[in-house]
Design a protein around this motif. Structure first.
Motif, mmCIF file in Angstrom:
data_model
loop_
_atom_site.group_PDB
_atom_site.id
_atom_site.type_symbol
_atom_site.label_atom_id
_atom_site.label_comp_id
_atom_site.label_asym_id
_atom_site.label_seq_id
_atom_site.Cartn_x
_atom_site.Cartn_y
_atom_site.Cartn_z
ATOM 1 N N VAL A 50 0.834 -1.207 0.000
ATOM 2 C CA VAL A 50 0.000 0.000 0.000
ATOM 3 C C VAL A 50 0.860 1.245 0.000
ATOM 4 O O VAL A 50 0.563 2.219 -0.716
ATOM 5 N N ARG A 51 1.936 1.221 0.761
ATOM 6 C CA ARG A 51 2.813 2.401 0.811
ATOM 7 C C ARG A 51 3.422 2.685 -0.557
ATOM 8 O O ARG A 51 3.603 3.842 -0.955
ATOM 9 N N ALA A 52 3.718 1.617 -1.308
ATOM 10 C CA ALA A 52 4.303 1.792 -2.638
ATOM 11 C C ALA A 52 3.293 2.328 -3.644
ATOM 12 O O ALA A 52 3.676 2.893 -4.676
ATOM 13 N N LEU A 53 1.986 2.149 -3.362
ATOM 14 C CA LEU A 53 0.959 2.620 -4.299
ATOM 15 C C LEU A 53 0.805 4.139 -4.293
ATOM 16 O O LEU A 53 0.387 4.727 -5.285
ATOM 17 N N PHE A 54 1.114 4.772 -3.153
ATOM 18 C CA PHE A 54 0.872 6.212 -3.004
ATOM 19 C C PHE A 54 2.201 6.955 -2.905
ATOM 20 O O PHE A 54 3.019 6.683 -2.021
ATOM 21 N N SER A 55 2.367 7.870 -3.796
ATOM 22 C CA SER A 55 3.593 8.673 -3.789
ATOM 23 C C SER A 55 3.489 9.850 -2.827
ATOM 24 O O SER A 55 4.505 10.335 -2.316
ATOM 25 N N GLN A 56 2.257 10.323 -2.578
ATOM 26 C CA GLN A 56 2.063 11.455 -1.685
ATOM 27 C C GLN A 56 1.650 10.985 -0.299
ATOM 28 O O GLN A 56 0.807 10.093 -0.150
ATOM 29 N N GLU A 57 2.227 11.637 0.711
ATOM 30 C CA GLU A 57 2.021 11.212 2.080
ATOM 31 C C GLU A 57 0.576 11.390 2.535
ATOM 32 O O GLU A 57 0.030 10.544 3.250
ATOM 33 N N ASP A 58 -0.085 12.476 2.120
ATOM 34 C CA ASP A 58 -1.449 12.724 2.557
ATOM 35 C C ASP A 58 -2.421 11.682 1.985
ATOM 36 O O ASP A 58 -3.367 11.265 2.660
ATOM 37 N N GLN A 59 -2.193 11.252 0.746
ATOM 38 C CA GLN A 59 -3.038 10.214 0.151
ATOM 39 C C GLN A 59 -2.869 8.875 0.885
ATOM 40 O O GLN A 59 -3.845 8.171 1.147
ATOM 41 N N PHE A 60 -1.619 8.559 1.215
ATOM 42 C CA PHE A 60 -1.356 7.330 1.949
ATOM 43 C C PHE A 60 -2.007 7.362 3.321
ATOM 44 O O PHE A 60 -2.622 6.375 3.764
ATOM 45 N N LYS A 61 -1.913 8.509 4.002
ATOM 46 C CA LYS A 61 -2.504 8.637 5.336
ATOM 47 C C LYS A 61 -4.027 8.506 5.277
ATOM 48 O O LYS A 61 -4.637 7.849 6.121
ATOM 49 N N GLN A 62 -4.647 9.127 4.250
ATOM 50 C CA GLN A 62 -6.094 9.048 4.113
ATOM 51 C C GLN A 62 -6.543 7.604 3.870
ATOM 52 O O GLN A 62 -7.492 7.119 4.492
ATOM 53 N N PHE A 63 -5.863 6.915 2.961
ATOM 54 C CA PHE A 63 -6.209 5.518 2.669
ATOM 55 C C PHE A 63 -5.988 4.645 3.899
ATOM 56 O O PHE A 63 -6.811 3.769 4.207
ATOM 57 N N ASN A 64 -4.904 4.869 4.607
ATOM 58 C CA ASN A 64 -4.591 4.075 5.789
ATOM 59 C C ASN A 64 -5.633 4.274 6.879
ATOM 60 O O ASN A 64 -6.032 3.318 7.562
ATOM 61 N N ASP A 65 -6.091 5.521 7.045
ATOM 62 C CA ASP A 65 -7.132 5.799 8.039
ATOM 63 C C ASP A 65 -8.433 5.091 7.689
ATOM 64 O O ASP A 65 -9.108 4.521 8.561
ATOM 65 N N VAL A 66 -8.813 5.131 6.407
ATOM 66 C CA VAL A 66 -10.044 4.474 5.974
ATOM 67 C C VAL A 66 -9.974 2.970 6.219
ATOM 68 O O VAL A 66 -10.904 2.356 6.756
ATOM 69 N N MET A 67 -8.853 2.347 5.844
ATOM 70 C CA MET A 67 -8.697 0.903 6.034
ATOM 71 C C MET A 67 -8.685 0.537 7.515
ATOM 72 O O MET A 67 -9.234 -0.504 7.917
ATOM 73 N N SER A 68 -8.077 1.389 8.337
ATOM 74 C CA SER A 68 -8.044 1.127 9.784
ATOM 75 C C SER A 68 -9.449 1.164 10.367
ATOM 76 O O SER A 68 -9.828 0.303 11.179
ATOM 77 N N HIS A 69 -10.245 2.161 9.940
ATOM 78 C CA HIS A 69 -11.622 2.262 10.419
ATOM 79 C C HIS A 69 -12.454 1.051 9.987
ATOM 80 O O HIS A 69 -13.254 0.522 10.766
ATOM 81 N N ILE A 70 -12.266 0.624 8.753
ATOM 82 C CA ILE A 70 -13.008 -0.535 8.252
ATOM 83 C C ILE A 70 -12.644 -1.782 9.063
ATOM 84 O O ILE A 70 -13.521 -2.526 9.525
ATOM 85 N N ASN A 71 -11.352 -2.020 9.246
ATOM 86 C CA ASN A 71 -10.916 -3.208 9.982
ATOM 87 C C ASN A 71 -11.379 -3.188 11.426
ATOM 88 O O ASN A 71 -11.811 -4.209 11.973
#
Length: 369
Positions: free
Chosen positions: A181-202
């Motif tokens: 997942v980290r390799a998919l996002f070049s920008q830090e804010d996009q990675f953080k947003q995706f990570n937050d969403v996945m954390s909430h889902i899990n």
């Protein structure tokens, strides 16, 4: 919505349903594997909350311990169910005799002809309930029936191995997924947003599985104690069936109450045990389902009753009994995922009971305090 978008949406929905129907032999074991994977993770998370464990054991050790506990429980429960099934077959003649007495009493009470359920042995009438039932289904091809049963058993064994493989590779993927997942996002804010969403889902899905397993265990254990006190045969088997059917909304609790009640009706000579089990197990289902479960679940994961019925019918028609058991977990997962994105949040609100959605495990705990 334009005609092109509507046609595309219809095509996608058709393709999804075709995939679900045609690929159910592979998809059902995979969904069950995801369920077991979440249960193991939930138990691992719970074990990791202890200070001693958090201080002395790494995270992977918690997962290994959880997996071993789940595996041991599955083996233990499977062995007990197999033993109960063998004993149940041995008790069939006794149940047939008791059922014959019951039918004879009903025939006398309501002036009904019950002769077809009995055969003469000298001067004595002997109940032949199973023979009568065989007569009703005399056109069934026994060879085909045995073949179908053997095929079903071999399919269960094959699916068990497939589920194990899926679970194992889910944990392998879990270890490397953050790197991917980290390799998919070049920008830090996009990675953080995706990570937050996945954390909430899990977190929300883990909360659902934790609560559902807890209330199902409470229901099964309380029912087992009641049935054991009454002296009902195979109380453990019926308790496990109640635990399992508790995952099927609405009709699951009804079926779970009927089965042991019917056995009590033909096991005992009086109606008192039947009434105790019918009222007692039914009361446990109502108490847990209407008081304990809503309080533990909070408002975040409550699904509309209409949505539950539709999901039950839909998944039952697609995947049979497995679909009926998995319909609510699947619908909950969909609702949680939809709630995380602005474009699909309206769908999650429609699926919910009161239009109230929460995104994280912490918020669920706050609702229960």
């Amino acid at each position: 919505m334009s005609l092109t978008k509507a046609a595309s949406l219809l095509l996608i929905i058709t393709a999804v349903f075709a995939l679900l129907i045609l690929g159910k032999s592979l998809l059902i074991p995979f969904v069950i594997a995801i369920f077991i994977w979440y249960v193991i993770n939930a138990l691992s998370h719970y074990i990791g909350e202890y200070k001693f464990v958090k201080k002395h054991l790494p995270t992977w050790a918690n997962t290994v311990i959880s997996a071993l506990i789940i595996l041991l429980l599955i083996g233990l429960v499977g062995g007990l169910i197999a033993e109960n099934a063998r004993a149940m077959v041995n008790e069939l003649p006794k149940y047939e005799k008791n059922l014959g007495y019951l039918i004879e009493r009903l025939g006398t009470t309501f002036n009904l002809d019950t002769s077809r359920f009995f055969e003469l042995s000298g001067a004595e009438k002997v109940p032949d309930i199973l023979g009568s039932l065989r007569g009703l289904f005399s056109e069934i091809n026994v060879a085909d029936l045995i073949t179908n049963v053997l095929n079903a058993l071999s399919g269960v064994a094959g699916n068990t191995f497939l589920v194990f493989i899926y679970v194992m590779f889910l944990f392998f993927e879990q270890a490397v997924f953050p790197t991917k997942v980290r390799a998919l996002f070049s920008q830090e804010d996009q990675f953080k947003q995706f990570n937050d969403v996945m954390s909430h889902i899990n977190e929300a899905i883990r909360a659902y599985f934790s609560v559902k397993l807890t209330v199902s265990l409470i229901t099964g254990i309380a029912s087992y104690i009641l049935m054991a006190l009454v002296g009902l045969d195979f109380a453990f088997f019926w308790a496990f069936l109640i635990f399992l059917l508790n995952f099927i909304p609405n009709i699951g609790s009804l079926i779970a109450t009927i089965f042991p009640s019917v056995l009590a009706l033909i096991q005992f000579e009086t109606l008192t045990p039947f009434v105790i089990i019918l009222v007692g197990v039914g009361s446990i289902q109502l108490l847990v389902g209407n008081l304990i479960e809503p309080r533990m679940m909070g408002s975040s994961l409550n699904i509309s009753s209409l949505v539950v019925i539709i999901a039950l019918t839909l998944w039952g028609s697609i995947w049979g009994i497995a679909g009926m058991i998995l319909c609510v977990p699947i619908t909950v997962m969909m609702m949680i995922v939809f709630a995380q994105f602005p474009n699909t949040r309206a769908i999650a609100i429609l699926l919910s009971e009161k239009g109230e959605l929460m995104g994280s495990l912490e918020e669920i705990h706050e609702a229960n305090d």
